[in-house]
Design an enzyme around this catalytic site. Structure first.
Site, PDB file in Angstrom:
ATOM      1  N   ARG A  49       0.173  -2.689   5.468  1.00  0.00           N
ATOM      2  CA  ARG A  49      -0.725  -3.178   4.412  1.00  0.00           C
ATOM      3  C   ARG A  49      -1.201  -4.548   4.862  1.00  0.00           C
ATOM      4  O   ARG A  49      -0.413  -5.499   4.903  1.00  0.00           O
ATOM      5  CB  ARG A  49       0.015  -3.244   3.078  1.00  0.00           C
ATOM      6  CG  ARG A  49      -0.766  -3.966   2.002  1.00  0.00           C
ATOM      7  CD  ARG A  49      -0.234  -3.748   0.616  1.00  0.00           C
ATOM      8  NE  ARG A  49      -0.573  -2.415   0.132  1.00  0.00           N
ATOM      9  CZ  ARG A  49      -0.522  -2.043  -1.143  1.00  0.00           C
ATOM     10  NH1 ARG A  49      -0.148  -2.911  -2.073  1.00  0.00           N
ATOM     11  NH2 ARG A  49      -0.837  -0.820  -1.505  1.00  0.00           N
ATOM     12  N   HIS A  68      -8.225   2.431   1.438  1.00  0.00           N
ATOM     13  CA  HIS A  68      -6.901   2.763   0.898  1.00  0.00           C
ATOM     14  C   HIS A  68      -6.735   4.291   0.968  1.00  0.00           C
ATOM     15  O   HIS A  68      -6.683   4.975  -0.051  1.00  0.00           O
ATOM     16  CB  HIS A  68      -6.808   2.249  -0.546  1.00  0.00           C
ATOM     17  CG  HIS A  68      -5.413   2.153  -1.067  1.00  0.00           C
ATOM     18  ND1 HIS A  68      -4.296   2.466  -0.317  1.00  0.00           N
ATOM     19  CD2 HIS A  68      -4.930   1.780  -2.292  1.00  0.00           C
ATOM     20  CE1 HIS A  68      -3.212   2.277  -1.045  1.00  0.00           C
ATOM     21  NE2 HIS A  68      -3.568   1.866  -2.242  1.00  0.00           N
ATOM     22  N   GLN A  94      -3.996   6.342  -1.055  1.00  0.00           N
ATOM     23  CA  GLN A  94      -4.280   6.436  -2.485  1.00  0.00           C
ATOM     24  C   GLN A  94      -5.196   7.626  -2.768  1.00  0.00           C
ATOM     25  O   GLN A  94      -4.958   8.421  -3.677  1.00  0.00           O
ATOM     26  CB  GLN A  94      -4.945   5.132  -2.959  1.00  0.00           C
ATOM     27  CG  GLN A  94      -5.315   5.135  -4.422  1.00  0.00           C
ATOM     28  CD  GLN A  94      -4.078   5.209  -5.315  1.00  0.00           C
ATOM     29  OE1 GLN A  94      -3.150   4.441  -5.140  1.00  0.00           O
ATOM     30  NE2 GLN A  94      -4.058   6.151  -6.266  1.00  0.00           N
ATOM     31  N   ASP A 111     -10.897   0.620 -10.952  1.00  0.00           N
ATOM     32  CA  ASP A 111      -9.877  -0.193 -10.282  1.00  0.00           C
ATOM     33  C   ASP A 111     -10.120  -1.638 -10.732  1.00  0.00           C
ATOM     34  O   ASP A 111     -11.160  -1.957 -11.334  1.00  0.00           O
ATOM     35  CB  ASP A 111     -10.025  -0.022  -8.753  1.00  0.00           C
ATOM     36  CG  ASP A 111      -8.955  -0.774  -7.961  1.00  0.00           C
ATOM     37  OD1 ASP A 111      -7.933  -1.177  -8.545  1.00  0.00           O
ATOM     38  OD2 ASP A 111      -9.148  -0.950  -6.732  1.00  0.00           O
ATOM     39  N   CYS A 162      -5.926   3.624  -9.840  1.00  0.00           N
ATOM     40  CA  CYS A 162      -4.901   3.608  -8.782  1.00  0.00           C
ATOM     41  C   CYS A 162      -3.708   2.740  -9.167  1.00  0.00           C
ATOM     42  O   CYS A 162      -2.644   2.878  -8.576  1.00  0.00           O
ATOM     43  CB  CYS A 162      -5.519   3.125  -7.475  1.00  0.00           C
ATOM     44  SG  CYS A 162      -6.260   1.496  -7.598  1.00  0.00           S
ATOM     45  N   ARG A 176       1.471   9.927  -4.999  1.00  0.00           N
ATOM     46  CA  ARG A 176       1.558   9.155  -3.752  1.00  0.00           C
ATOM     47  C   ARG A 176       2.736   9.677  -2.932  1.00  0.00           C
ATOM     48  O   ARG A 176       2.654   9.852  -1.726  1.00  0.00           O
ATOM     49  CB  ARG A 176       1.755   7.662  -4.054  1.00  0.00           C
ATOM     50  CG  ARG A 176       0.577   6.975  -4.739  1.00  0.00           C
ATOM     51  CD  ARG A 176      -0.625   6.841  -3.818  1.00  0.00           C
ATOM     52  NE  ARG A 176      -0.315   6.125  -2.605  1.00  0.00           N
ATOM     53  CZ  ARG A 176      -0.351   4.797  -2.479  1.00  0.00           C
ATOM     54  NH1 ARG A 176      -0.742   4.050  -3.488  1.00  0.00           N
ATOM     55  NH2 ARG A 176      -0.071   4.215  -1.319  1.00  0.00           N
TER      56      ARG A 176
HETATM   57  N1   CP Z   1      -1.942   1.832  -5.949  1.00  0.00           N
HETATM   58  C1   CP Z   1      -1.221   1.082  -5.101  1.00  0.00           C
HETATM   59  O1   CP Z   1      -1.418   1.085  -3.880  1.00  0.00           O
HETATM   60  O2   CP Z   1      -0.254   0.347  -5.716  1.00  0.00           O
HETATM   61  P1   CP Z   1       0.622  -0.799  -5.007  1.00  0.00           P
HETATM   62  O3   CP Z   1      -0.326  -1.920  -4.691  1.00  0.00           O
HETATM   63  O4   CP Z   1       1.637  -1.181  -6.047  1.00  0.00           O
HETATM   64  O5   CP Z   1       1.245  -0.250  -3.774  1.00  0.00           O
HETATM   65  N1  NVA Z   2      -8.456  -2.677  -4.836  1.00  0.00           N
HETATM   66  C1  NVA Z   2      -7.078  -3.021  -5.098  1.00  0.00           C
HETATM   67  C2  NVA Z   2      -6.203  -1.833  -4.971  1.00  0.00           C
HETATM   68  C3  NVA Z   2      -4.763  -2.072  -5.293  1.00  0.00           C
HETATM   69  C4  NVA Z   2      -3.901  -0.854  -5.112  1.00  0.00           C
HETATM   70  C5  NVA Z   2      -6.630  -4.118  -4.138  1.00  0.00           C
HETATM   71  O1  NVA Z   2      -6.969  -4.057  -2.948  1.00  0.00           O
HETATM   72  O2  NVA Z   2      -5.959  -5.049  -4.580  1.00  0.00           O
END
Ligand code: CP
Ligand code: NVA
Length: 325
Positions: free
Chosen positions: A110, A137, A140, A232, A272, A300
């Site tokens: 990440r 992502h 997701q 989102d 999400c 997930r």
């Molecule tokens: N939706 C998602 O990726 O959640 P987290 O940021 O908690 O991993």
């Molecule tokens: N768009 C959001 C998604 C979180 C799961 C972010 O990147 O923070």
């Protein structure tokens, strides 16, 4: 096994890498694994394998679901928090990738910059999965497609409306939906549209698959009669300093009961998570009967088990075949 190695590459960095055939394979495998898990069946598919989780940002769902996915497939996971590796700071991404490849059989990353997850994949000998970058992502959206398949007999010809910020989640939707035959309508405030180059690629994919892609700044029009509404957060991780400034700009894009009423009566509402209640979505909608956000979160786990089974399981099968010859 599934023969997934033929339709999937070494890594999963972008939804653009998954053809309709690959999506079908992963979603079918995820449905099987979910049913087996619910029936109490255990797996040893990834016994002795370890997944390194390299995170530059916080996470609940991604971290927990990947850790449990490995555990449920007989392997293990090692979480490396933002403070530990300091990717690109304490050492370069290439060196970190090479070193991790000597310990772990796969890496989930990440990152802030998409190019960091790409660099990890380039220099790692083991599969690298994008667990969220500033650009995409994919894990997701894999879980989201699984959730939609559970709700609708067929996805072909269905329409999803995404309302809000043109961010990493919508980029992955743009790449994925043509592959499952779904139409996509996107409504963002002016200036917050998804990346123009990704939209161009998605238009080409949609033309190939015969699906529709419509971008506008009109949430009411976007959700008219759709099968799913997706939203989102109005600001993503790393954009916290823009929170206050974005509030008045995004306010007309809130997913509330009034907006949801314009969708098809059987429509689902998707998020999400994490949600900022009272901003992009109201309590009433997030806690309402049409909302499938918790199914998305649960899925997930199952979608990623399918992904790991194919990416790591097949590699080890190839490895052991080579070792025994
Ligand atoms: N939706 C998602 O990726 O959640 P987290 O940021 O908690 O991993
Ligand atoms: N768009 C959001 C998604 C979180 C799961 C972010 O990147 O923070």
């Amino acid at each position: 096994m599934d023969g997934g190695g033929q339709v999937l590459g070494k890594d999963l960095l972008s939804m653009a890498q998954l053809s309709g055939e690959a999506l079908e394979l992963l979603l079918r495998r995820a449905q099987e694994l979910k049913a087996q898990h619910k029936a109490g069946l255990t797996h040893h598919l990834l016994e002795g394998q370890v997944l390194a989780l390299v995170f530059q940002k916080p996470s609940l769902r991604t971290r927990v679901s990947f850790e449990l996915a490995m555990r449920q497939l007989g392997g293990g996971a090692l979480y490396l928090s933002p403070a530990e590796i300091k990717l690109g700071e304490r050492e370069g991404v290439a060196d970190a990738a090479r070193v991790l490849s000597r310990y772990a059989q796969g890496i989930v990353a990440r990152t802030y910059l998409h190019r960091d997850v790409e660099a990890l994949a380039r220099y790692a000998d083991v599969p690298v999965v994008n667990g969220l970058s500033d650009r995409e992502h994919p894990c997701q959206i894999l879980a989201d497609l699984l959730t939609l398949r559970e709700r609708f007999a067929s996805l072909r010809g269905r329409t999803l409306a995404y309302v809000g910020d043109g961010n990493n989640v919508v980029h992955s939707l743009l790449y994925a939906l043509p592959g499952v035959g779904m139409d996509l309508r996107i409504a963002t405030p002016p200036g917050y549209e998804p990346d123009a180059a990704i939209v161009r690629e998605a238009r080409a994919l949609a033309a190939q698959q015969g699906t529709l892609l419509e971008l506008s700044h009109e949430p009411e029009r976007a959700v008219e009669g759709v099968d799913a509404i997706y939203t989102d957060a109005w600001y993503s991780m790393g954009q916290e300093d823009q929170h206050e400034a974005r509030l008045p700009i995004f306010r007309p894009f809130q997913v509330n009961a009034r907006l949801v009423r314009r969708a098809s009566p059987g429509a689902v509402v998707m998020h999400c998570l994490p949600a900022h209640r009272g901003e992009e979505i109201t309590d009433e909608v997030l806690d309402g009967l049409q909302c499938v956000a918790l199914d998305q979160a649960e899925n997930r786990l199952h979608a990623q088990k399918a992904l790991l089974a194919v990416l790591l399981g097949e590699r080890s099968a190839v490895g052991s075949a080579a070792a025994s010859t």
